[in-house]
Design a protein around this motif. Structure first.
Motif, PDB file in Angstrom:
ATOM      1  N   GLN A 119      47.679  40.343  38.782  1.00  0.00           N
ATOM      2  CA  GLN A 119      48.078  38.845  38.773  1.00  0.00           C
ATOM      3  C   GLN A 119      47.012  37.861  38.515  1.00  0.00           C
ATOM      4  O   GLN A 119      47.523  36.716  38.342  1.00  0.00           O
ATOM      5  CB  GLN A 119      48.635  38.488  40.378  1.00  0.00           C
ATOM      6  CG  GLN A 119      49.595  39.510  40.603  1.00  0.00           C
ATOM      7  CD  GLN A 119      50.847  39.511  39.534  1.00  0.00           C
ATOM      8  OE1 GLN A 119      51.286  38.580  39.130  1.00  0.00           O
ATOM      9  NE2 GLN A 119      51.197  40.707  39.538  1.00  0.00           N
ATOM     10  N   SER A 144      46.378  26.926  43.770  1.00  0.00           N
ATOM     11  CA  SER A 144      47.010  28.426  43.629  1.00  0.00           C
ATOM     12  C   SER A 144      45.952  29.217  42.853  1.00  0.00           C
ATOM     13  O   SER A 144      45.952  30.516  43.500  1.00  0.00           O
ATOM     14  CB  SER A 144      48.157  28.065  42.928  1.00  0.00           C
ATOM     15  OG  SER A 144      48.153  28.180  41.631  1.00  0.00           O
ATOM     16  N   LEU A 148      44.207  32.521  44.413  1.00  0.00           N
ATOM     17  CA  LEU A 148      44.573  33.821  43.672  1.00  0.00           C
ATOM     18  C   LEU A 148      43.150  34.443  43.641  1.00  0.00           C
ATOM     19  O   LEU A 148      43.104  35.635  43.808  1.00  0.00           O
ATOM     20  CB  LEU A 148      45.078  33.419  42.355  1.00  0.00           C
ATOM     21  CG  LEU A 148      45.319  34.673  41.185  1.00  0.00           C
ATOM     22  CD1 LEU A 148      46.083  35.478  41.956  1.00  0.00           C
ATOM     23  CD2 LEU A 148      45.446  34.147  40.023  1.00  0.00           C
ATOM     24  N   SER A 277      56.156  38.779  43.701  1.00  0.00           N
ATOM     25  CA  SER A 277      55.785  39.094  45.117  1.00  0.00           C
ATOM     26  C   SER A 277      56.785  40.211  45.738  1.00  0.00           C
ATOM     27  O   SER A 277      56.180  41.102  46.292  1.00  0.00           O
ATOM     28  CB  SER A 277      56.060  37.807  45.993  1.00  0.00           C
ATOM     29  OG  SER A 277      55.459  36.713  45.600  1.00  0.00           O
ATOM     30  N   VAL A 307      47.641  36.284  47.339  1.00  0.00           N
ATOM     31  CA  VAL A 307      48.017  36.384  45.869  1.00  0.00           C
ATOM     32  C   VAL A 307      49.460  36.074  45.915  1.00  0.00           C
ATOM     33  O   VAL A 307      49.966  35.241  45.023  1.00  0.00           O
ATOM     34  CB  VAL A 307      47.651  37.801  45.397  1.00  0.00           C
ATOM     35  CG1 VAL A 307      48.540  38.040  43.978  1.00  0.00           C
ATOM     36  CG2 VAL A 307      46.517  38.088  45.069  1.00  0.00           C
ATOM     37  N   ALA A 310      49.915  32.543  46.284  1.00  0.00           N
ATOM     38  CA  ALA A 310      49.290  31.945  44.953  1.00  0.00           C
ATOM     39  C   ALA A 310      50.395  31.722  43.793  1.00  0.00           C
ATOM     40  O   ALA A 310      50.584  30.903  43.141  1.00  0.00           O
ATOM     41  CB  ALA A 310      48.029  32.336  44.446  1.00  0.00           C
ATOM     42  N   THR A 311      51.109  32.997  43.740  1.00  0.00           N
ATOM     43  CA  THR A 311      52.411  33.181  42.513  1.00  0.00           C
ATOM     44  C   THR A 311      53.238  32.116  43.117  1.00  0.00           C
ATOM     45  O   THR A 311      53.904  31.423  42.072  1.00  0.00           O
ATOM     46  CB  THR A 311      53.020  34.691  42.434  1.00  0.00           C
ATOM     47  OG1 THR A 311      53.437  34.741  44.035  1.00  0.00           O
ATOM     48  CG2 THR A 311      51.876  35.328  42.308  1.00  0.00           C
ATOM     49  N   TYR A 314      51.815  28.434  42.290  1.00  0.00           N
ATOM     50  CA  TYR A 314      51.677  28.102  40.920  1.00  0.00           C
ATOM     51  C   TYR A 314      52.898  27.555  40.060  1.00  0.00           C
ATOM     52  O   TYR A 314      52.962  26.778  39.358  1.00  0.00           O
ATOM     53  CB  TYR A 314      51.068  29.369  40.080  1.00  0.00           C
ATOM     54  CG  TYR A 314      50.552  28.885  38.588  1.00  0.00           C
ATOM     55  CD1 TYR A 314      49.645  28.506  38.531  1.00  0.00           C
ATOM     56  CD2 TYR A 314      51.473  29.207  37.719  1.00  0.00           C
ATOM     57  CE1 TYR A 314      49.180  28.101  37.296  1.00  0.00           C
ATOM     58  CE2 TYR A 314      51.087  28.924  36.485  1.00  0.00           C
ATOM     59  CZ  TYR A 314      49.999  28.184  36.135  1.00  0.00           C
ATOM     60  OH  TYR A 314      49.382  27.961  34.982  1.00  0.00           O
TER      61      TYR A 314
END
Length: 327
Positions: A119, A144, A148, A277, A307, A310-311, A314
């Motif tokens: 990622q 983000s 990450l 995710s 992570v 963060a996805t 973002y």
């Protein structure tokens, strides 16, 4: 209603494709089978052939299944525009390198660690978007990216569970796997943004562009296969070690870019983050319960959750997702 169905259908297919590709690729690289293991370089070449064939069929469908129209489009857009076609050589070569690196990564990393670490392509894509396209990121995007990096650092935190000589071997393999993923993330980010820039500067169909990418990818892939595995190919053929699992990997890899294109067309970044995710969670569970090559730790779960957060973050302000139209 139909568009909503297509949205969730495309996302469901993306979750399936992403998860199953990682797991089957990992399984195929660790499976103990009689005879030689299949050549990763060969699988990359076959996947490119499948991509070209699929994109040609899609162009054929776009032009009402007319052979004359298909022939005209391919001649006008590819043969008669050599400079435009040559522009695709750079991202194509990088994608070919990236595809080979993913086999190296999954030969040395479990599926869960690979999925989370990969990622980082969000970070590299964002940085190349800022430098090459002049794109401005919002506060949520920068936040983000920091989350990450922290999440991936936690995932790669060394485990104390392995001891002695085994730890050295494991650490060596993990280093190779992580290095392969990091280079793949950098190449993915650069090639994706470069390809996006080319798409924005022309009016060509995305499928025609993918045919051009595939043509160069096939050439680069063949050169790579003969350079690294030429002797084995001459001795036992390029399809040595192929079985049902190998063909599943090749088909899933070939369809990856088409699935991403469908998701970009019908869905948005928030839902794509959800799909990513869900894919990470599924890969982790299957890697632990089925492949049994992964021992989760508290630190890993903290990193994975960061992570995943963060996805989502973002995509909060609706920025374009990584690597449009090509996986």
């Amino acid at each position: 209603m139909a568009s909503t169905r297509l949205k969730y259908l495309s996302l469901g297919v993306l979750v399936f494709q992403t998860t199953s590709l990682v797991l089957t690729m990992r399984y195929s690289r660790t499976l103990q089978a009689d005879g030689p293991r299949y050549l990763a370089s060969s699988a990359v070449v076959v996947a490119e052939v499948m991509k070209i064939f699929t994109c040609v069929l899609l162009v054929f469908k776009e032009h009402s299944y007319s052979w004359r129209a298909l022939n005209s489009i391919l001649r006008q857009e590819i043969a008669h525009k050599p400079i435009e076609t040559l522009k695709l050589a750079i991202p194509s070569g990088i994608y070919t390198l990236q595809n080979n690196l993913l086999y190296v990564a999954l030969s040395n990393l479990d599926a869960a660690t690979y999925q989370v670490t990969y990622q980082l392509k969000i970070l590299t894509t964002a940085l190349f978007s800022v430098s090459m396209l002049g794109r401005r990121l919002g506060v949520y995007q920068w936040l983000s990216l920091l989350i990450l990096m922290a999440g991936v650092a936690f995932v790669q935190w060394p485990s104390e569970s392995v001891a002695g000589p085994e730890k050295e071997v494991s650490a060596g393999s993990q280093f190779v796997g992580v290095a392969a993923v990091l280079v793949a993330c950098c190449s993915s980010g650069f090639a994706g943004v470069y390809f996006e820039k080319i798409l924005k500067e022309s009016k060509q169909s995305v499928w025609v562009r993918n045919i051009q990418l595939g043509m160069f990818g096939l050439v680069f892939g063949l050169f790579g296969m003969m350079a690294y595995d030429g002797e084995r190919v001459m001795e036992s053929g390029m399809f040595q070690g192929y079985n049902t699992v190998t063909w599943a990997v090749v088909v899933l890899q070939a369809l990856g870019g088409l699935v991403i294109a469908a998701v970009i067309k019908y869905a948005d970044n928030i839902l794509k983050g959800f799909a990513t995710s869900l894919s990470i969670i599924l890969s982790t569970l299957i890697s632990y319960f089925w492949l049994q090559d992964f021992e989760p730790t508290g630190v890993f779960f903290v990193g994975a959750m960061l992570v995943i957060t963060a996805t989502f973050l973002y995509g909060y302000e609706g920025k374009p997702s990584p690597n449009p139209s090509r996986a």
